[in-house]
Design a protein around this motif. Structure first.
Motif, PDB file in Angstrom:
ATOM      1  N   LEU A 179     -37.141   1.078  49.313  1.00 31.02           N
ATOM      2  CA  LEU A 179     -36.884  -0.694  48.199  1.00 31.02           C
ATOM      3  C   LEU A 179     -37.701   0.398  47.174  1.00 31.02           C
ATOM      4  O   LEU A 179     -37.047   0.237  45.449  1.00 31.02           O
ATOM      5  CB  LEU A 179     -37.631  -1.528  48.990  1.00 31.02           C
ATOM      6  CG  LEU A 179     -37.354  -2.544  49.420  1.00 31.02           C
ATOM      7  CD1 LEU A 179     -37.897  -3.199  49.705  1.00 31.02           C
ATOM      8  CD2 LEU A 179     -36.193  -2.794  50.186  1.00 31.02           C
ATOM      9  N   CYS A 180     -39.020   0.771  47.454  1.00 30.21           N
ATOM     10  CA  CYS A 180     -39.120   1.890  46.001  1.00 30.21           C
ATOM     11  C   CYS A 180     -38.460   2.846  45.469  1.00 30.21           C
ATOM     12  O   CYS A 180     -37.740   3.068  44.339  1.00 30.21           O
ATOM     13  CB  CYS A 180     -40.227   2.833  46.133  1.00 30.21           C
ATOM     14  SG  CYS A 180     -41.939   1.491  46.700  1.00 30.21           S
ATOM     15  N   SER A 181     -37.738   3.600  46.087  1.00 28.31           N
ATOM     16  CA  SER A 181     -36.950   4.272  45.783  1.00 28.31           C
ATOM     17  C   SER A 181     -35.468   4.018  45.139  1.00 28.31           C
ATOM     18  O   SER A 181     -35.269   4.649  44.505  1.00 28.31           O
ATOM     19  CB  SER A 181     -35.915   5.707  47.348  1.00 28.31           C
ATOM     20  OG  SER A 181     -38.078   5.720  48.139  1.00 28.31           O
ATOM     21  N   GLN A 182     -34.802   2.663  46.141  1.00 29.14           N
ATOM     22  CA  GLN A 182     -34.347   2.091  45.604  1.00 29.14           C
ATOM     23  C   GLN A 182     -34.152   1.518  43.769  1.00 29.14           C
ATOM     24  O   GLN A 182     -33.992   1.317  43.464  1.00 29.14           O
ATOM     25  CB  GLN A 182     -33.153   0.515  45.896  1.00 29.14           C
ATOM     26  CG  GLN A 182     -32.560  -0.362  45.935  1.00 29.14           C
ATOM     27  CD  GLN A 182     -32.399  -1.158  46.481  1.00 29.14           C
ATOM     28  OE1 GLN A 182     -32.978  -1.315  47.839  1.00 29.14           O
ATOM     29  NE2 GLN A 182     -31.240  -1.761  46.332  1.00 29.14           N
ATOM     30  N   LEU A 183     -35.512   1.229  43.934  1.00 30.33           N
ATOM     31  CA  LEU A 183     -36.075   1.151  42.550  1.00 30.33           C
ATOM     32  C   LEU A 183     -35.602   1.583  41.982  1.00 30.33           C
ATOM     33  O   LEU A 183     -35.787   1.424  40.023  1.00 30.33           O
ATOM     34  CB  LEU A 183     -37.053  -0.367  42.718  1.00 30.33           C
ATOM     35  CG  LEU A 183     -38.045   0.046  41.055  1.00 30.33           C
ATOM     36  CD1 LEU A 183     -36.852  -1.192  39.878  1.00 30.33           C
ATOM     37  CD2 LEU A 183     -38.998  -0.823  41.125  1.00 30.33           C
ATOM     38  N   GLU A 184     -36.286   3.073  42.031  1.00 30.40           N
ATOM     39  CA  GLU A 184     -36.465   4.116  40.976  1.00 30.40           C
ATOM     40  C   GLU A 184     -34.977   4.555  40.780  1.00 30.40           C
ATOM     41  O   GLU A 184     -34.595   4.857  39.493  1.00 30.40           O
ATOM     42  CB  GLU A 184     -36.723   5.421  41.494  1.00 30.40           C
ATOM     43  CG  GLU A 184     -38.914   5.364  41.869  1.00 30.40           C
ATOM     44  CD  GLU A 184     -39.776   6.225  42.373  1.00 30.40           C
ATOM     45  OE1 GLU A 184     -39.324   7.418  41.974  1.00 30.40           O
ATOM     46  OE2 GLU A 184     -39.964   6.434  42.740  1.00 30.40           O
ATOM     47  N   ALA A 185     -34.536   4.855  41.453  1.00 33.30           N
ATOM     48  CA  ALA A 185     -32.548   4.957  41.267  1.00 33.30           C
ATOM     49  C   ALA A 185     -31.705   4.038  40.215  1.00 33.30           C
ATOM     50  O   ALA A 185     -31.541   4.281  39.526  1.00 33.30           O
ATOM     51  CB  ALA A 185     -31.624   4.793  42.583  1.00 33.30           C
ATOM     52  N   ILE A 186     -32.056   2.526  40.478  1.00 33.79           N
ATOM     53  CA  ILE A 186     -31.209   1.482  39.718  1.00 33.79           C
ATOM     54  C   ILE A 186     -32.055   1.990  38.324  1.00 33.79           C
ATOM     55  O   ILE A 186     -31.547   1.484  36.491  1.00 33.79           O
ATOM     56  CB  ILE A 186     -31.432   0.086  40.490  1.00 33.79           C
ATOM     57  CG1 ILE A 186     -31.298   0.143  41.914  1.00 33.79           C
ATOM     58  CG2 ILE A 186     -31.113  -0.607  39.072  1.00 33.79           C
ATOM     59  CD1 ILE A 186     -31.049  -0.918  41.769  1.00 33.79           C
ATOM     60  N   LEU A 187     -33.183   2.866  37.867  1.00 33.14           N
ATOM     61  CA  LEU A 187     -34.276   1.816  36.648  1.00 33.14           C
ATOM     62  C   LEU A 187     -33.555   3.243  35.847  1.00 33.14           C
ATOM     63  O   LEU A 187     -33.295   3.666  35.043  1.00 33.14           O
ATOM     64  CB  LEU A 187     -36.084   2.245  36.807  1.00 33.14           C
ATOM     65  CG  LEU A 187     -36.699   2.817  35.859  1.00 33.14           C
ATOM     66  CD1 LEU A 187     -36.509   1.569  34.913  1.00 33.14           C
ATOM     67  CD2 LEU A 187     -38.050   2.971  35.464  1.00 33.14           C
ATOM     68  N   ARG A 188     -33.334   4.472  36.923  1.00 34.18           N
ATOM     69  CA  ARG A 188     -32.599   5.915  36.160  1.00 34.18           C
ATOM     70  C   ARG A 188     -31.493   5.683  35.695  1.00 34.18           C
ATOM     71  O   ARG A 188     -31.099   5.964  34.322  1.00 34.18           O
ATOM     72  CB  ARG A 188     -32.452   7.223  37.332  1.00 34.18           C
ATOM     73  CG  ARG A 188     -33.533   7.677  37.739  1.00 34.18           C
ATOM     74  CD  ARG A 188     -33.388   9.237  38.061  1.00 34.18           C
ATOM     75  NE  ARG A 188     -32.899   9.111  39.198  1.00 34.18           N
ATOM     76  CZ  ARG A 188     -34.072   8.313  40.899  1.00 34.18           C
ATOM     77  NH1 ARG A 188     -34.825   8.401  40.786  1.00 34.18           N
ATOM     78  NH2 ARG A 188     -33.078   8.183  41.860  1.00 34.18           N
ATOM     79  N   THR A 189     -30.496   4.818  36.212  1.00 43.99           N
ATOM     80  CA  THR A 189     -29.771   4.380  35.407  1.00 43.99           C
ATOM     81  C   THR A 189     -29.092   3.514  34.184  1.00 43.99           C
ATOM     82  O   THR A 189     -28.688   3.560  33.619  1.00 43.99           O
ATOM     83  CB  THR A 189     -28.431   3.658  36.613  1.00 43.99           C
ATOM     84  OG1 THR A 189     -28.404   4.719  37.899  1.00 43.99           O
ATOM     85  CG2 THR A 189     -27.150   2.853  36.106  1.00 43.99           C
ATOM     86  N   LEU A 190     -30.421   2.315  34.505  1.00 46.52           N
ATOM     87  CA  LEU A 190     -30.656   1.231  34.031  1.00 46.52           C
ATOM     88  C   LEU A 190     -31.503   0.953  32.550  1.00 46.52           C
ATOM     89  O   LEU A 190     -31.473   0.424  31.713  1.00 46.52           O
ATOM     90  CB  LEU A 190     -30.715  -0.283  33.670  1.00 46.52           C
ATOM     91  CG  LEU A 190     -29.608  -0.624  35.075  1.00 46.52           C
ATOM     92  CD1 LEU A 190     -29.211  -1.946  35.988  1.00 46.52           C
ATOM     93  CD2 LEU A 190     -28.181  -0.774  34.586  1.00 46.52           C
ATOM     94  N   ILE A 214     -44.196  -4.999  46.603  1.00 49.71           N
ATOM     95  CA  ILE A 214     -43.700  -3.590  46.561  1.00 49.71           C
ATOM     96  C   ILE A 214     -42.525  -3.533  46.517  1.00 49.71           C
ATOM     97  O   ILE A 214     -42.485  -3.978  47.804  1.00 49.71           O
ATOM     98  CB  ILE A 214     -44.799  -2.392  47.126  1.00 49.71           C
ATOM     99  CG1 ILE A 214     -44.761  -2.318  48.479  1.00 49.71           C
ATOM    100  CG2 ILE A 214     -46.307  -2.101  46.595  1.00 49.71           C
ATOM    101  CD1 ILE A 214     -45.277  -0.598  49.371  1.00 49.71           C
ATOM    102  N   PRO A 215     -41.517  -2.892  45.874  1.00 51.75           N
ATOM    103  CA  PRO A 215     -41.878  -2.210  44.697  1.00 51.75           C
ATOM    104  C   PRO A 215     -42.415  -3.414  43.361  1.00 51.75           C
ATOM    105  O   PRO A 215     -42.226  -4.224  43.423  1.00 51.75           O
ATOM    106  CB  PRO A 215     -41.427  -1.224  44.162  1.00 51.75           C
ATOM    107  CG  PRO A 215     -39.730  -1.806  44.659  1.00 51.75           C
ATOM    108  CD  PRO A 215     -40.414  -2.695  45.623  1.00 51.75           C
TER     109      PRO A 215
END
Length: 114
Positions: free
Chosen positions: A14-25, A51-52
């Motif tokens: 879920l943390c990895s998913q958050l990081e990917a979305i954050l990079r985009t948005l 977490i995250p």
């Protein structure tokens, strides 16, 4: 440049998913500091089931930021949302427009719907 802190733990998908979305948005340049919670009992107590957790410079926390709408609201409230990327992501999440579905295809004598 803004500094964001991510409370995480090893292998957190879920943390990895958050990081990917954050990079985009995220429209702002940012530095992401990752804090491993498993090495500190107090952090495990505070963040273990949340977490995250993403934290801004001002201390504002966002838990469950892997949920896109929650992250969008959090970024938007701070003026950090990349609106163009958010609209593009919304379109991709909605799927194909009606009447634009992929056609059926034949494989090994079987028909698979698009």
């Amino acid at each position: 440049m803004i500094t964001l802190t991510l409370y995480t733990t090893l292998g957190c998908h879920l943390c990895s998913q958050l990081e990917a979305i954050l990079r985009t948005l995220c429209a702002e340049d940012y530095r992401l500091e990752r804090v491993e919670i498993s090495e500190d009992d107090a952090l495990v107590e505070r963040y273990g089931v949340r977490i995250p957790v993403l934290v801004a410079d001002d201390g504002a926390e966002l838990d469950r930021g892997f949920e896109v709408e929650r992250l969008v609201g959090w970024l938007e409230a701070r003026g950090w949302l990349n609106d163009a990327e958010w609209r593009k992501l919304q379109r991709s999440l909605e799927g194909p427009e009606p009447g634009h579905a992929r056609p059926a295809e034949m494989r090994n004598g079987r028909r698979y719907l698009g």
